[in-house]
Scaffold this active site. Structure first.
Site, short mmCIF file in Angstrom:
data_model
loop_
_atom_site.label_atom_id
_atom_site.label_comp_id
_atom_site.label_asym_id
_atom_site.label_seq_id
_atom_site.Cartn_x
_atom_site.Cartn_y
_atom_site.Cartn_z
N GLY A 118 38.69 39.97 37.80
CA GLY A 118 38.63 41.39 37.45
C GLY A 118 39.42 42.25 38.41
O GLY A 118 39.31 42.10 39.63
N SER A 119 40.24 43.14 37.85
CA SER A 119 41.04 44.05 38.70
C SER A 119 40.55 45.48 38.55
O SER A 119 41.31 46.43 38.69
CB SER A 119 42.52 43.94 38.34
N GLY A 120 39.26 45.64 38.22
CA GLY A 120 38.68 46.99 38.15
C GLY A 120 38.30 47.44 39.55
O GLY A 120 38.85 46.96 40.55
N PHE A 121 37.34 48.35 39.62
CA PHE A 121 36.96 48.88 40.93
C PHE A 121 36.49 47.76 41.86
O PHE A 121 36.87 47.70 43.02
CB PHE A 121 35.87 49.93 40.78
N GLY A 122 35.63 46.88 41.36
CA GLY A 122 35.10 45.81 42.20
C GLY A 122 36.19 44.86 42.64
O GLY A 122 36.38 44.63 43.84
N ASP A 141 29.48 46.28 37.79
CA ASP A 141 28.70 46.47 36.56
C ASP A 141 28.03 45.18 36.08
O ASP A 141 27.23 45.21 35.15
CB ASP A 141 29.62 46.99 35.44
N GLU A 146 31.47 64.68 28.52
CA GLU A 146 32.88 64.96 28.79
C GLU A 146 33.69 64.96 27.49
O GLU A 146 34.52 65.85 27.25
CB GLU A 146 33.44 63.93 29.78
N VAL A 192 39.47 34.95 31.64
CA VAL A 192 38.62 33.90 32.21
C VAL A 192 37.62 33.42 31.17
O VAL A 192 36.85 34.20 30.62
CB VAL A 192 37.91 34.40 33.48
C1 LIG Z 1 34.30 56.05 30.12
C2 LIG Z 1 33.72 55.74 31.48
C3 LIG Z 1 33.51 56.76 32.39
C4 LIG Z 1 32.97 56.48 33.63
N1 LIG Z 1 32.79 57.51 34.52
C5 LIG Z 1 32.34 57.25 35.77
C6 LIG Z 1 32.24 58.29 36.74
O1 LIG Z 1 32.51 59.46 36.45
N2 LIG Z 1 31.81 57.95 37.98
C7 LIG Z 1 31.50 56.68 38.33
O2 LIG Z 1 31.16 56.41 39.47
N3 LIG Z 1 31.59 55.68 37.44
C8 LIG Z 1 32.00 55.93 36.16
N4 LIG Z 1 32.09 54.91 35.25
C9 LIG Z 1 31.64 53.55 35.62
C10 LIG Z 1 32.67 52.83 36.45
O3 LIG Z 1 33.94 52.92 35.86
C11 LIG Z 1 32.22 51.38 36.56
O4 LIG Z 1 30.96 51.35 37.18
C12 LIG Z 1 33.21 50.53 37.37
O5 LIG Z 1 34.45 50.49 36.72
C13 LIG Z 1 32.67 49.12 37.55
O6 LIG Z 1 33.59 48.34 38.23
P1 LIG Z 1 33.71 46.77 37.94
O7 LIG Z 1 34.76 46.27 38.85
O8 LIG Z 1 32.37 46.19 37.96
O9 LIG Z 1 34.19 46.69 36.44
P2 LIG Z 1 35.50 47.26 35.75
O10 LIG Z 1 36.08 48.38 36.53
O11 LIG Z 1 35.13 47.49 34.35
O12 LIG Z 1 36.53 46.05 35.84
C14 LIG Z 1 36.33 44.86 35.15
C15 LIG Z 1 37.65 44.14 35.04
O13 LIG Z 1 37.42 42.82 34.62
C16 LIG Z 1 38.36 42.47 33.63
N5 LIG Z 1 37.76 41.42 32.81
C17 LIG Z 1 36.64 41.48 32.06
N6 LIG Z 1 36.37 40.29 31.49
C18 LIG Z 1 37.35 39.46 31.90
C19 LIG Z 1 37.64 38.09 31.64
N7 LIG Z 1 36.85 37.33 30.89
N8 LIG Z 1 38.75 37.56 32.19
C20 LIG Z 1 39.56 38.30 32.98
N9 LIG Z 1 39.33 39.60 33.25
C21 LIG Z 1 38.24 40.16 32.73
C22 LIG Z 1 38.63 43.75 32.88
O14 LIG Z 1 39.88 43.71 32.23
C23 LIG Z 1 38.59 44.77 34.02
O15 LIG Z 1 39.86 44.96 34.60
C24 LIG Z 1 32.63 55.17 33.98
C25 LIG Z 1 32.83 54.13 33.06
C26 LIG Z 1 33.37 54.42 31.82
C27 LIG Z 1 33.60 53.30 30.84
#
Ligand SMILES: Cc1cc2nc3c(=O)[nH]c(=O)nc-3n(C[C@H](O)[C@H](O)[C@H](O)COP(=O)(O)OP(=O)(O)OC[C@H]3O[C@@H](n4cnc5c(N)ncnc54)[C@H](O)[C@@H]3O)c2cc1C
Length: 445
Positions: free
Chosen positions: A14-18, A315, A177, A82
């Site tokens: 995952g390349s999200g926030f985490g 998440d 929003e 994955v």
């Molecule tokens: C519309 C929206 C608004 C939000 N607003 C806020 C806010 O105002 N303030 C706040 O604090 N939080 C907010 N959030 C929540 C916040 O964005 C999440 O809590 C945060 O992104 C979680 O980070 P993460 O790394 O767990 O997951 P994510 O950031 O979702 O990253 C997950 C990554 O994993 C990748 N992935 C998933 N499955 C697979 C797989 N099988 N193989 C390879 N890659 C995979 C995805 O492509 C993604 O890049 C919001 C969320 C959304 C959807």
């Protein structure tokens, strides 16, 4: 004991926030990091609604991951969906098109996030897209601006009303929003754009099965947000449970059990999340538990029970009722990276518990209006909006993106223009077509 010369191999899913923050936090560690994601970008989800409503471009909130990490020599970025994580063999298998990649690890950080939940009614998705990905935001952009185009052509008054009715399901931050932005779009941005219709007559309905908007912000800010929305002409319907959705409208059940229908061509789903299915996949192998949203109940140090080499963060993890917000993902990432760095050095095998520092939460309602809850501080109106602006600018990745986002915000908030209104047929129809292909309907009939 002789020390292995091979660096400790870390896989980050995952390349999200985490995932991104974990990788960055490992930049000085004596490790080899492989970051796997099914997309090529790091998505700033909190601003997806601005892509959907024409304020920002997708590039501004989703820069390429490999560009962000170009200077981090101990990290490589691989594209891959994955499919499996084998806890025994310590390998991750990912696929993309016809290519399968198997990546071994010594430690792994799983941060695959969450998807939209339709509470067992996945068929709603076709008619009420959620907002989790760039695809979702672009599809919604096409549907929102497209609805006005259709309205301009419509002769039947009932059909016209349906095109000019927008229903947002879920009165959390994203729903508020979205509803606020559509109201503002119709009253300000689209003014003088059409000849047959008056966009300011748009009906925006915000529905929630619960009894409050922004319920996690507490009574004061919740009531304030409700009044602000109503002042902008948004119809807020609480205790209203969605029981059916189709192409033409939405069916709602009220607390007395009676059902009614809202004719609306454009529906947006901003209610409910379900953790990545990789959570269940890990839990089944480890005998770990999941919560109701499919999040993995992790140990206090964020590891999978019985697997100190596997961190589950963001998440996907459940610990002490922490919410699914970006600070939880970022701080979890930094914690996991620290533990791995210590292990790679061979110093201290005992893992430390994760301590979360709550930095508060905020939500915008429209331009110059927001609410923020930071510790004991409760902010509302312009001050809260400035705080929101500052925080989002700090966390947007890359200087160029911050600069162009600021320019676009000036255009939209000080002026009334929105420069990112481009939408294509493919964006609007691709999901449905792809789903049909996957279900075996190749359109041969
Ligand atoms: C519309 C929206 C608004 C939000 N607003 C806020 C806010 O105002 N303030 C706040 O604090 N939080 C907010 N959030 C929540 C916040 O964005 C999440 O809590 C945060 O992104 C979680 O980070 P993460 O790394 O767990 O997951 P994510 O950031 O979702 O990253 C997950 C990554 O994993 C990748 N992935 C998933 N499955 C697979 C797989 N099988 N193989 C390879 N890659 C995979 C995805 O492509 C993604 O890049 C919001 C969320 C959304 C959807």
């Amino acid at each position: 004991m002789s020390r292995s010369r091979t660096p400790h191999r870390v896989v980050v899913v995952g390349s999200g926030f985490g995932g991104l923050f974990a990788t960055k936090a490992l930049r000085r560690a004596d490790v080899e990091v492989t970051l796997l994601d099914r997309t090529t970008h790091h998505l700033f989800q909190p601003l997806l609604y601005q892509v959907a409503t024409g304020i920002l471009s997708e590039g501004e909130i989703a820069p390429p991951t490999r560009d962000i990490l170009r200077r981090q020599k101990n990290a490589r970025v691989l594209l891959g969906n994955v499919k499996t994580i084998d806890l025994q063999a310590q390998t991750v298998t990912s696929t993309i098109l016809d290519t399968t990649t198997v990546t071994p690890y010594d430690s792994i950080i799983v941060a695959a996030g969450a998807g939209q939940s339709y509470f067992g009614n996945d068929q709603f998705a076709e008619f009420a897209p959620g907002m989790k990905t760039i695809d979702d935001a672009l599809e919604l952009r096409g549907r929102i601006f497209g609805a006005y185009e259709m309205a301009e052509l419509e002769a039947d008054p009932l059909e016209l009303d349906a095109w000019l009715t927008f229903v947002v399901v879920g009165a959390g931050p994203t729903g508020v929003e979205m509803a606020g932005q559509i109201a503002e779009l119709s009253r300000r941005t689209l003014k003088s754009n059409f000849r047959a219709i008056d966009p300011s007559t748009t009906r925006v309905v915000l529905l929630d099965a619960a009894g409050a908007v922004l319920s996690t912000f507490g009574d004061d800010l919740s009531t304030h947000a409700l009044h602000e929305l109503e002042g902008m002409g948004v119809e807020v319907q609480l205790h209203a449970k969605v029981v059916d959705v189709d192409a033409h409208g939405i069916e709602v059940e009220d607390p007395d059990g009676s059902r009614r229908r809202l004719e609306a061509r454009t529906k947006i789903w901003a209610a409910g999340v379900a953790a990545s299915p990789l959570g269940r996949h890990l839990a089944e192998q480890a005998g770990a538990e999941l919560d109701r949203s499919g999040r993995v109940l992790v140990e206090r140090d964020l590891t999978l029970p019985g697997h100190p080499e596997v961190f589950v963060i963001g998440d996907m993890m459940a610990l002490d009722g922490l919410p699914g917000v970006s600070p939880v993902a970022i701080q979890g990432a930094q914690h996991a990276a620290k533990q791995i760095t210590r292990r790679a050095k061979g110093s201290g095998e005992v893992s430390r518990p994760f301590r979360y520092r709550d930095k508060g939460s905020m939500a915008t309602i429209s331009r110059f209006r927001a609410v923020a809850s930071i510790g004991r501080l409760r902010l509302r109106g312009f001050l809260a909006w400035v705080a929101w602006l500052a925080v989002h600018l700090i966390y947007l990745t890359a200087f160029k993106n911050r600069f162009t986002a600021l320019m676009h915000w000036a255009v939209s908030f000080v002026g009334r223009g929105r420069s990112e209104r481009t939408a294509t047929w493919q964006q609007v129809s691709a999901r449905t077509r792809l789903q049909r292909l996957e279900q075996g309907d190749s359109g041969r009939r």
